[in-house]
Design a protein around this motif. Structure first.
Motif, PDB file in Angstrom:
ATOM      1  N   LEU A  58       0.837  -1.188   0.000  1.00 47.39           N
ATOM      2  CA  LEU A  58       0.000   0.000   0.000  1.00 47.39           C
ATOM      3  C   LEU A  58       0.874   1.241   0.000  1.00 47.39           C
ATOM      4  CD1 LEU A  58      -2.345  -1.172   2.882  1.00 47.39           C
ATOM      5  CD2 LEU A  58      -2.804  -1.345   0.417  1.00 47.39           C
ATOM      6  N   ALA A  59       0.435   2.251  -0.699  1.00 43.87           N
ATOM      7  CA  ALA A  59       1.067   3.563  -0.634  1.00 43.87           C
ATOM      8  C   ALA A  59       0.214   4.402   0.297  1.00 43.87           C
ATOM      9  CB  ALA A  59       1.134   4.193  -2.021  1.00 43.87           C
ATOM     10  N   MET A  60       0.848   4.897   1.350  1.00 43.56           N
ATOM     11  CA  MET A  60       0.138   5.668   2.374  1.00 43.56           C
ATOM     12  C   MET A  60       0.574   7.125   2.304  1.00 43.56           C
ATOM     13  SD  MET A  60      -1.503   3.180   3.939  1.00 43.56           S
ATOM     14  CE  MET A  60      -2.022   3.880   5.492  1.00 43.56           C
ATOM     15  N   ASN A  61      -0.391   8.016   2.310  1.00 41.80           N
ATOM     16  CA  ASN A  61      -0.138   9.449   2.353  1.00 41.80           C
ATOM     17  C   ASN A  61      -0.089   9.844   3.818  1.00 41.80           C
ATOM     18  OD1 ASN A  61       0.038  12.148   1.875  1.00 41.80           O
ATOM     19  ND2 ASN A  61      -2.109  12.411   1.324  1.00 41.80           N
ATOM     20  N   GLY A  62       1.063  10.327   4.270  1.00 42.41           N
ATOM     21  CA  GLY A  62       1.197  10.609   5.697  1.00 42.41           C
ATOM     22  C   GLY A  62       1.164   9.298   6.452  1.00 42.41           C
ATOM     23  N   THR A  63       0.244   9.164   7.370  1.00 43.58           N
ATOM     24  CA  THR A  63       0.166   7.929   8.152  1.00 43.58           C
ATOM     25  C   THR A  63      -1.148   7.188   7.992  1.00 43.58           C
ATOM     26  OG1 THR A  63      -0.665   9.155  10.041  1.00 43.58           O
ATOM     27  CG2 THR A  63       1.719   8.813   9.929  1.00 43.58           C
ATOM     28  N   THR A  64      -2.124   7.792   7.293  1.00 44.74           N
ATOM     29  CA  THR A  64      -3.438   7.159   7.335  1.00 44.74           C
ATOM     30  C   THR A  64      -4.103   6.886   5.997  1.00 44.74           C
ATOM     31  OG1 THR A  64      -4.490   9.315   7.577  1.00 44.74           O
ATOM     32  CG2 THR A  64      -3.961   8.128   9.603  1.00 44.74           C
ATOM     33  N   LYS A  65      -3.972   7.733   5.010  1.00 41.68           N
ATOM     34  CA  LYS A  65      -4.755   7.577   3.789  1.00 41.68           C
ATOM     35  C   LYS A  65      -4.062   6.672   2.778  1.00 41.68           C
ATOM     36  CE  LYS A  65      -7.315   9.816   0.217  1.00 41.68           C
ATOM     37  NZ  LYS A  65      -7.621  10.965  -0.560  1.00 41.68           N
ATOM     38  N   ILE A  66      -4.790   5.664   2.320  1.00 43.33           N
ATOM     39  CA  ILE A  66      -4.278   4.754   1.291  1.00 43.33           C
ATOM     40  C   ILE A  66      -4.512   5.420  -0.060  1.00 43.33           C
ATOM     41  CG2 ILE A  66      -4.532   2.495   0.201  1.00 43.33           C
ATOM     42  CD1 ILE A  66      -5.514   1.479   2.997  1.00 43.33           C
ATOM     43  N   VAL A  67      -3.411   5.663  -0.793  1.00 43.57           N
ATOM     44  CA  VAL A  67      -3.520   6.343  -2.079  1.00 43.57           C
ATOM     45  C   VAL A  67      -3.094   5.459  -3.252  1.00 43.57           C
ATOM     46  CG1 VAL A  67      -3.222   8.610  -1.007  1.00 43.57           C
ATOM     47  CG2 VAL A  67      -1.225   7.404  -1.933  1.00 43.57           C
ATOM     48  N   GLY A  68      -2.577   4.264  -2.957  1.00 42.27           N
ATOM     49  CA  GLY A  68      -2.157   3.354  -4.004  1.00 42.27           C
ATOM     50  C   GLY A  68      -2.085   1.940  -3.489  1.00 42.27           C
ATOM     51  N   VAL A  69      -2.159   0.992  -4.424  1.00 42.77           N
ATOM     52  CA  VAL A  69      -2.135  -0.422  -4.056  1.00 42.77           C
ATOM     53  C   VAL A  69      -1.475  -1.221  -5.177  1.00 42.77           C
ATOM     54  CG1 VAL A  69      -4.469  -0.789  -4.972  1.00 42.77           C
ATOM     55  CG2 VAL A  69      -3.540  -2.384  -3.293  1.00 42.77           C
ATOM     56  N   CYS A  70      -0.732  -2.232  -4.791  1.00 46.38           N
ATOM     57  CA  CYS A  70      -0.114  -3.144  -5.752  1.00 46.38           C
ATOM     58  C   CYS A  70      -0.215  -4.550  -5.176  1.00 46.38           C
ATOM     59  CB  CYS A  70       1.345  -2.770  -5.987  1.00 46.38           C
ATOM     60  SG  CYS A  70       2.151  -3.804  -7.228  1.00 46.38           S
ATOM     61  N   SER A  71      -0.814  -5.463  -5.938  1.00 49.30           N
ATOM     62  CA  SER A  71      -0.895  -6.847  -5.470  1.00 49.30           C
ATOM     63  C   SER A  71      -0.217  -7.766  -6.485  1.00 49.30           C
ATOM     64  CB  SER A  71      -2.345  -7.258  -5.221  1.00 49.30           C
ATOM     65  OG  SER A  71      -3.084  -7.239  -6.417  1.00 49.30           O
ATOM     66  N   PHE A  72       0.249  -8.898  -5.998  1.00 49.35           N
ATOM     67  CA  PHE A  72       1.101  -9.783  -6.787  1.00 49.35           C
ATOM     68  C   PHE A  72       1.047 -11.178  -6.187  1.00 49.35           C
ATOM     69  CE2 PHE A  72       3.247  -7.780  -3.329  1.00 49.35           C
ATOM     70  CZ  PHE A  72       3.925  -8.813  -2.713  1.00 49.35           C
ATOM     71  N   LEU A  92      -4.509   6.463  -6.848  1.00 54.83           N
ATOM     72  CA  LEU A  92      -5.587   7.440  -6.998  1.00 54.83           C
ATOM     73  C   LEU A  92      -5.194   8.520  -8.004  1.00 54.83           C
ATOM     74  CD1 LEU A  92      -6.776   7.933  -3.307  1.00 54.83           C
ATOM     75  CD2 LEU A  92      -8.039   6.820  -5.173  1.00 54.83           C
ATOM     76  N   PRO A  93      -6.136   8.981  -8.819  1.00 56.98           N
ATOM     77  CA  PRO A  93      -5.821   9.950  -9.871  1.00 56.98           C
ATOM     78  C   PRO A  93      -5.031  11.168  -9.386  1.00 56.98           C
ATOM     79  CG  PRO A  93      -8.052   9.157 -10.149  1.00 56.98           C
ATOM     80  CD  PRO A  93      -7.539   8.571  -8.853  1.00 56.98           C
ATOM     81  N   HIS A  94      -5.394  11.737  -8.260  1.00 59.05           N
ATOM     82  CA  HIS A  94      -4.736  12.942  -7.748  1.00 59.05           C
ATOM     83  C   HIS A  94      -3.266  12.692  -7.376  1.00 59.05           C
ATOM     84  CE1 HIS A  94      -4.335  16.842  -5.849  1.00 59.05           C
ATOM     85  NE2 HIS A  94      -3.895  16.257  -4.741  1.00 59.05           N
ATOM     86  N   PHE A  95      -2.907  11.418  -7.157  1.00 59.24           N
ATOM     87  CA  PHE A  95      -1.547  11.077  -6.740  1.00 59.24           C
ATOM     88  C   PHE A  95      -0.719  10.454  -7.869  1.00 59.24           C
ATOM     89  CE2 PHE A  95      -3.904  11.456  -2.851  1.00 59.24           C
ATOM     90  CZ  PHE A  95      -3.005  12.098  -2.009  1.00 59.24           C
ATOM     91  N   GLN A  96      -1.296  10.358  -9.057  1.00 63.49           N
ATOM     92  CA  GLN A  96      -0.558   9.788 -10.178  1.00 63.49           C
ATOM     93  C   GLN A  96       0.522  10.748 -10.655  1.00 63.49           C
ATOM     94  OE1 GLN A  96      -3.405   8.399 -13.102  1.00 63.49           O
ATOM     95  NE2 GLN A  96      -4.278   6.950 -11.666  1.00 63.49           N
ATOM     96  N   ARG A  97       1.497  10.196 -11.352  1.00 60.24           N
ATOM     97  CA  ARG A  97       2.625  10.937 -11.910  1.00 60.24           C
ATOM     98  C   ARG A  97       3.514  11.552 -10.820  1.00 60.24           C
ATOM     99  NH1 ARG A  97       1.256   9.456 -16.441  1.00 60.24           N
ATOM    100  NH2 ARG A  97      -0.413  10.115 -17.798  1.00 60.24           N
ATOM    101  N   GLN A  98       3.553  10.865  -9.678  1.00 62.44           N
ATOM    102  CA  GLN A  98       4.427  11.286  -8.583  1.00 62.44           C
ATOM    103  C   GLN A  98       5.381  10.152  -8.186  1.00 62.44           C
ATOM    104  OE1 GLN A  98       2.367  13.270  -5.311  1.00 62.44           O
ATOM    105  NE2 GLN A  98       0.661  13.724  -6.676  1.00 62.44           N
ATOM    106  N   ARG A  99       5.522   9.171  -9.061  1.00 63.23           N
ATOM    107  CA  ARG A  99       6.421   8.023  -8.865  1.00 63.23           C
ATOM    108  C   ARG A  99       5.956   7.050  -7.794  1.00 63.23           C
ATOM    109  NH1 ARG A  99      12.130  11.059 -10.026  1.00 63.23           N
ATOM    110  NH2 ARG A  99      11.594  11.507 -12.175  1.00 63.23           N
ATOM    111  N   ILE A 100       4.718   7.164  -7.385  1.00 62.85           N
ATOM    112  CA  ILE A 100       4.171   6.243  -6.383  1.00 62.85           C
ATOM    113  C   ILE A 100       4.017   4.853  -6.978  1.00 62.85           C
ATOM    114  CG2 ILE A 100       2.174   5.761  -4.923  1.00 62.85           C
ATOM    115  CD1 ILE A 100       1.829   8.875  -4.754  1.00 62.85           C
ATOM    116  N   GLY A 101       3.522   4.778  -8.214  1.00 59.07           N
ATOM    117  CA  GLY A 101       3.393   3.485  -8.885  1.00 59.07           C
ATOM    118  C   GLY A 101       4.731   2.784  -8.996  1.00 59.07           C
ATOM    119  N   GLY A 102       5.767   3.537  -9.294  1.00 56.88           N
ATOM    120  CA  GLY A 102       7.108   2.963  -9.389  1.00 56.88           C
ATOM    121  C   GLY A 102       7.594   2.421  -8.059  1.00 56.88           C
TER     122      GLY A 102
END
Length: 166
Positions: A58-72, A92-102
């Motif tokens: 999970l990608a967490m913004n700060g300490t609480t909000k989940i803004v991304g997910v990757c399962s495998f 999440l769209p607002h957090f895309q293009r910030q290298r979170i997916g990478g």
């Protein structure tokens, strides 16, 4: 760039929030790639991320909000027994293009490589941006296009593979 932490999911993860990431990302990212009627029939309950919590980052913004997910995990396709599969990667769209997916895929691939020398991901055949993204991580396009005939139309996914990448 947002302050993001990548963490492993646990049984206590807020899986409703994870489902929201899936739903919101699908509605945004696939709006011109999948039939509108297909997207409209989806709900937040269409996903069950709690089923594979052991193989989820999970990608967490700060300490609480989940803004991304990757399962495998292990390959779901019988023809690829012994391979690892990247099941999903959504930010999440607002957090895309910030290298979170990478960051998410980097962690997932690190885990997959421990058990599988070869990995694959299925990408919408018409999602050229996603294909370019996965190529940055060593995935190569194949000639294999999987077709899923639904009442909304045929959905085509391109198989991309990654082998012997250290």
């Amino acid at each position: 760039m947002a302050d993001i932490r990548i963490v492993k999911a646990t049984p206590d993860t807020d899986f409703d929030a994870v489902s929201r990431v899936y739903y919101e990302t699908w509605q945004f990212a696939y709006r011109h790639l999948l039939p509108e009627s297909f997207l409209k029939q989806l709900t937040q309950d269409s996903w069950h991320p709690e089923r594979r919590w052991k193989n989820t980052f999970l990608a967490m913004n700060g300490t609480t909000k989940i803004v991304g997910v990757c399962s495998f995990g292990p390959a779901r396709m019988a023809d690829y027994e012994g391979w690892g599969e990247l099941y999903s990667l959504y930010v999440l769209p607002h957090f895309q293009r910030q290298r979170i997916g990478g960051q998410l895929i980097g962690q997932a691939l690190k885990q997959l490589k421990r058990n599988y020398a070869r990995q694959y991901v299925r990408v919408l055949n018409n999602n050229l941006a996603a294909q370019r993204f996965y190529q940055q991580f060593g995935f190569k396009k194949t000639e294999l296009v999987l077709e899923d005939v639904t009442r909304f139309g045929t959905i085509r996914e391109l198989m991309m593979i990654r082998e012997g990448t250290g």
